[in-house]
Scaffold this motif. Structure first.
Motif, PDB file in Angstrom:
ATOM      1  N   THR A  97       0.834  -1.212   0.000  1.00 60.93           N
ATOM      2  CA  THR A  97       0.000   0.000   0.000  1.00 60.93           C
ATOM      3  C   THR A  97       0.863   1.254   0.000  1.00 60.93           C
ATOM      4  N   ARG A  98       2.060   1.176   0.578  1.00 55.54           N
ATOM      5  CA  ARG A  98       2.952   2.346   0.567  1.00 55.54           C
ATOM      6  C   ARG A  98       3.372   2.679  -0.855  1.00 55.54           C
ATOM      7  N   GLN A  99       3.721   1.655  -1.630  1.00 53.81           N
ATOM      8  CA  GLN A  99       4.096   1.907  -3.015  1.00 53.81           C
ATOM      9  C   GLN A  99       2.913   2.437  -3.820  1.00 53.81           C
ATOM     10  N   LEU A 100       1.714   1.973  -3.510  1.00 56.66           N
ATOM     11  CA  LEU A 100       0.515   2.481  -4.177  1.00 56.66           C
ATOM     12  C   LEU A 100       0.366   3.976  -3.937  1.00 56.66           C
ATOM     13  N   VAL A 101       0.438   4.377  -2.679  1.00 62.23           N
ATOM     14  CA  VAL A 101       0.245   5.795  -2.345  1.00 62.23           C
ATOM     15  C   VAL A 101       1.360   6.644  -2.941  1.00 62.23           C
ATOM     16  N   LYS A 102       2.600   6.150  -2.908  1.00 60.64           N
ATOM     17  CA  LYS A 102       3.720   6.908  -3.485  1.00 60.64           C
ATOM     18  C   LYS A 102       3.546   7.067  -4.996  1.00 60.64           C
ATOM     19  N   LEU A 158      -8.493   0.613  -3.598  1.00 62.56           N
ATOM     20  CA  LEU A 158      -8.407   0.066  -2.241  1.00 62.56           C
ATOM     21  C   LEU A 158      -9.629  -0.775  -1.879  1.00 62.56           C
ATOM     22  N   VAL A 159     -10.827  -0.345  -2.253  1.00 62.23           N
ATOM     23  CA  VAL A 159     -12.001  -1.150  -1.889  1.00 62.23           C
ATOM     24  C   VAL A 159     -12.059  -2.439  -2.703  1.00 62.23           C
ATOM     25  N   CYS A 160     -11.355  -2.468  -3.838  1.00 67.29           N
ATOM     26  CA  CYS A 160     -11.317  -3.690  -4.644  1.00 67.29           C
ATOM     27  C   CYS A 160     -10.146  -4.600  -4.282  1.00 67.29           C
ATOM     28  N   HIS A 161      -9.036  -4.023  -3.836  1.00 67.34           N
ATOM     29  CA  HIS A 161      -7.814  -4.818  -3.700  1.00 67.34           C
ATOM     30  C   HIS A 161      -7.184  -4.757  -2.310  1.00 67.34           C
ATOM     31  N   ALA A 162      -7.917  -4.249  -1.337  1.00 66.18           N
ATOM     32  CA  ALA A 162      -7.467  -4.268   0.059  1.00 66.18           C
ATOM     33  C   ALA A 162      -8.669  -4.635   0.927  1.00 66.18           C
ATOM     34  N   ASN A 163      -8.410  -5.004   2.147  1.00 66.86           N
ATOM     35  CA  ASN A 163      -9.499  -5.329   3.074  1.00 66.86           C
ATOM     36  C   ASN A 163     -10.106  -4.032   3.614  1.00 66.86           C
ATOM     37  N   THR A 164     -11.369  -3.803   3.298  1.00 72.37           N
ATOM     38  CA  THR A 164     -12.064  -2.607   3.768  1.00 72.37           C
ATOM     39  C   THR A 164     -13.456  -3.008   4.242  1.00 72.37           C
ATOM     40  N   ASN A 165     -14.220  -2.013   4.702  1.00 71.24           N
ATOM     41  CA  ASN A 165     -15.600  -2.280   5.122  1.00 71.24           C
ATOM     42  C   ASN A 165     -16.590  -2.121   3.973  1.00 71.24           C
ATOM     43  N   ASP A 213      -7.270  -2.365   9.701  1.00 73.87           N
ATOM     44  CA  ASP A 213      -5.957  -2.315  10.362  1.00 73.87           C
ATOM     45  C   ASP A 213      -4.979  -1.390   9.652  1.00 73.87           C
ATOM     46  N   HIS A 214      -5.499  -0.317   9.084  1.00 76.87           N
ATOM     47  CA  HIS A 214      -4.628   0.622   8.363  1.00 76.87           C
ATOM     48  C   HIS A 214      -5.114   2.059   8.590  1.00 76.87           C
ATOM     49  N   LYS A 273       3.502  -2.412   9.717  1.00 76.36           N
ATOM     50  CA  LYS A 273       4.789  -3.003   9.335  1.00 76.36           C
ATOM     51  C   LYS A 273       4.584  -4.127   8.317  1.00 76.36           C
ATOM     52  N   ALA A 274       3.522  -4.886   8.498  1.00 83.08           N
ATOM     53  CA  ALA A 274       3.183  -5.933   7.520  1.00 83.08           C
ATOM     54  C   ALA A 274       2.308  -5.299   6.440  1.00 83.08           C
ATOM     55  N   ASP A 275       2.952  -4.574   5.547  1.00 83.09           N
ATOM     56  CA  ASP A 275       2.231  -3.795   4.535  1.00 83.09           C
ATOM     57  C   ASP A 275       1.709  -4.738   3.444  1.00 83.09           C
ATOM     58  N   PRO A 276       0.396  -4.877   3.305  1.00 88.56           N
ATOM     59  CA  PRO A 276      -0.153  -5.888   2.392  1.00 88.56           C
ATOM     60  C   PRO A 276      -0.033  -5.509   0.922  1.00 88.56           C
ATOM     61  N   ALA A 277       0.120  -6.530   0.083  1.00 86.96           N
ATOM     62  CA  ALA A 277       0.060  -6.357  -1.370  1.00 86.96           C
ATOM     63  C   ALA A 277      -1.392  -6.438  -1.825  1.00 86.96           C
ATOM     64  N   ALA A 278      -1.606  -6.166  -3.089  1.00 84.69           N
ATOM     65  CA  ALA A 278      -2.969  -6.165  -3.639  1.00 84.69           C
ATOM     66  C   ALA A 278      -3.594  -7.552  -3.583  1.00 84.69           C
TER      67      ALA A 278
END
Length: 672
Positions: free
Chosen positions: A401-406, A507-514, A548-549, A596-601
């Protein structure tokens, strides 16, 4: 009929066909066609099965064509529910092609006459549901065939009870001939089949500038090593069907703009199939490949740095009169490289590098149609190819997610510098922001912008009208533009709002969200933007949560607040600026509680929306009315790409395009 055949086969002398084609041959063809009984589905299917390879043999002047049963592929029954296909496809006898998508032409067979989209050759504003279904089916077949094999155009035949008509597709229009009774008047069918088999030296619309396979002397070990490295780096998506053994046959080679060390075009080899292939039947029809020079050698490829010698080849059909894409990149970087924007080596129109007799195929036949209907508002297109030296990873495959935002941050910096230079991108989507595969090559940028084909130059009055031409993807287009057809000028904040929708959607498609897949569909896939409007106006932007983010959660809410502020009628100050968007992204990156455990897509699994079929049925009926009203006068034309027609890009996660004229599933792209 004569006009249609003249348009499709300008080099064929149709009278000469019958000088040697005897009445015996005509009777032979009628003998093959007579078993098809009007209105009888079973006889139609039995004819296809029992005559899997019916040929007209016996006259040396007639091409040895064969009709293949598309319900059988490689000798096995095919599941039509999974893969669309016509009943029959036409190719040369003993063709090596094993799938209908590689055929010379396609044949659709319907037992009922009223399923003919142009029933009785009548001009009607309203089509029956059965006609719309039949029309959409044959359009879908054309779309799938264009994706399977690089094509400039394609031809087909529709049989409806005892009548038939011919079809021709290219990137500007789909036309069909008047209908004819093929049992009593078989000559048009003979003319068509003869021309189909002889015109174009067995290419019949295939893109002759692209050759399947790799050159004989190309090092296959290098091809395989770079391909696996591209998968490892996320540039190429893993494909279980692409193996060590068939990778060379899935690759291609073609002429591309040369690197600085070459004079004129050079040849390149693609690494397998396309990175991206548009599902659009009409329009740009973009296809992109990861490639390297055909002169590449093992000795010049350093281990771990393989991707640096690659480039992206982009093949498309550009609008006549618009600035070619490589020229747009030149203007963007005119005063020096703009950080966060892709690097383009160059480009050319394909007709400049092919043989004289092939040039005609690489422009749509709009000019020929205008000879018969001067007032027709078709969009003439030219086959075009460019090379990008920037290699990117799609946002949907972000490594963290850090690389995504950058990556998004640096793309926004590119937008900001472009705006300062008086240039607006105007087409921000999840497909047009890439994560850098090699930061060193991108001036240390984590991400960059691509596809500036619809960019606008504020200080160039020549393109002033483009500001009023709405463009974008429905999932990401600004609410201020989505419900407007004319009269709204594109501004820099429209692109910034699109950035918000890109980040939210990714993010709503490729990360854990509500946000559940059902809600993703409701928010993003409404063509009128009602889901996005409700998300902003009801304050739902402030409820999104990335599991958790906390930094990303806060970032999304802050970006939502900026967009919300702009759509408030009493708002005195516009908060949606480059500076505030960059601040929101930078604040998130500086947060001390970044996981610290930055998740991938994650892979996105769309919902099975039970209302979707019903919605599609409705949209098909509406699109039928639009098609008939706008284009049916051109040789009984349906589905032309006119300036008044609305075309929209489909779901962003699929990286595909569809047009209203070729109705398919999902949402669409807006071009007015």
């Amino acid at each position: 009929m004569d006009v249609f055949l003249q348009l499709c086969f300008p080099s064929i002398d149709r009278e000469e066909v019958f000088a040697t084609f005897t009445e015996t041959r005509l009777k032979e063809l009628l003998h093959l066609l007579n078993p098809v009984e009007p209105g009888d589905k079973e006889s139609t299917r039995e004819w296809s099965a029992n005559n899997e390879h019916p040929t007209l043999n016996g006259d040396p002047t007639f091409p040895r064509l064969a009709a293949y049963n598309a319900l059988l592929e490689v000798g096995k029954p095919r599941n039509r529910a999974c893969t669309p296909a016509p009943e029959v496809w036409v190719d040369y006898e003993n063709s090596e092609a094993e799938q209908w998508t590689h055929a010379l032409g396609i044949i659709e067979v319907k037992p009922e006459k009223d399923k003919d989209p142009g029933f009785n050759n009548a001009v009607s504003k309203h089509h029956k549901y059965e006609q719309v279904q039949a029309w959409n089916e044959i359009q879908q077949y054309g779309s799938v065939a264009f994706r399977a094999v690089p094509r400039c155009y394609m031809l087909g035949i529709g049989f409806y009870d005892d009548v038939a008509r011919f079809y021709r597709w290219d990137r500007s229009a789909v036309i069909f001939s008047e209908s004819f009774h093929y049992k009593s008047d078989v000559k048009p069918l003979v003319q068509f089949l003869h021309a189909l088999g002889t015109f174009g030296n067995k290419t019949m619309g295939a893109d002759s500038s692209i050759t399947t396979g790799v050159p004989d002397n190309f090092p296959l070990t290098l091809l395989r090593r770079i391909y696996h490295k591209a998968i490892e780096d996320g540039v190429v998506k893993y494909d279980s069907k692409c193996t060590e053994s068939n990778l060379p046959s899935r690759s291609s080679h073609m002429a591309v703009p040369a690197s600085p060390s070459f004079e004129g075009p050079e040849n390149c080899v693609t690494l397998g199939g396309p990175l991206f292939s548009s599902r659009s039947l009409l329009g740009r029809g973009t296809t992109a490949w990861l490639a390297l020079s055909a002169t590449a050698a093992e000795s010049t490829s350093s281990v771990g740095k393989e991707i640096r010698q690659c480039f992206v080849v982009k093949d498309s059909w550009r609008e006549e009169g618009r600035l070619p894409e490589h020229k747009i990149y030149e203007r963007i970087h005119q005063k020096g490289h703009i950080f966060g924007v892709a690097r383009c080596r160059g480009g050319f129109d394909i007709d400049s590098v092919v043989h004289e007799e092939e040039k005609r195929n690489h422009t749509t036949f709009t000019q020929r149609i205008r000879l018969f209907l001067p007032e027709a508002k078709f969009s003439a297109r030219i086959h075009y190819r460019c090379v990008l030296d920037s290699i990117g990873i799609p946002l949907s495959r972000f490594p963290s997610t850090r690389q995504l935002v950058k990556a998004v941050r640096d793309a926004v910096k590119g937008l900001c510098d472009m705006a300062k230079a008086g240039i607006l991108h105007r087409d921000i989507s999840a497909s047009n922001i890439m994560i850098s595969a090699s930061r060193k090559e991108e001036h240390e940028a984590w991400g960059f912008l691509i596809d500036p084909e619809y960019a606008y130059f504020l200080y160039d009055e020549q393109y002033r009208s483009d500001l009023l031409r709405i463009t974008g993807t429905i999932q990401f287009i600004s609410l201020g533009l989505q419900n407007k057809s004319h009269g709204v000028e594109h501004r820099s904040w429209h692109d910034l709002e699109s950035v918000y929708w890109v980040v939210l959607h990714t993010l709503v498609c490729h990360a854990n969200t509500n946000i559940t897949p059902e809600r993703v569909h409701r928010i993003f896939d409404d063509e009128e933007g009602l889901g996005k409007h409700g998300w902003i106006s009801a304050g739902l932007w402030n409820t999104v949560e990335v599991t958790d983010h906390p930094p990303l959660t806060q970032c999304l809410r802050e970006l939502g607040r900026l967009v919300h502020s702009h759509h408030q009628p009493a708002q005195d100050k516009n908060l949606l600026t480059h500076e505030l968007v960059l601040k929101a992204l930078e604040d998130a990156l500086r947060a001390e509680d970044w996981p610290k455990a930055d998740p991938a897509a994650l892979e996105f699994e769309p919902c099975n929306n039970p209302t979707k079929p019903r919605n599609l049925d409705t949209s098909e009926m509406v699109s039928s009315d639009m098609r008939c009203e706008k284009a049916i006068r051109v040789l009984d034309v349906i589905a032309s790409e006119s300036k008044q027609s609305v075309s929209r890009k489909r779901k962003a996660g699929d990286d595909i395009e569809v047009q209203v004229e070729a109705q398919s599933t999902g949402s669409k792209r807006s071009r007015v």
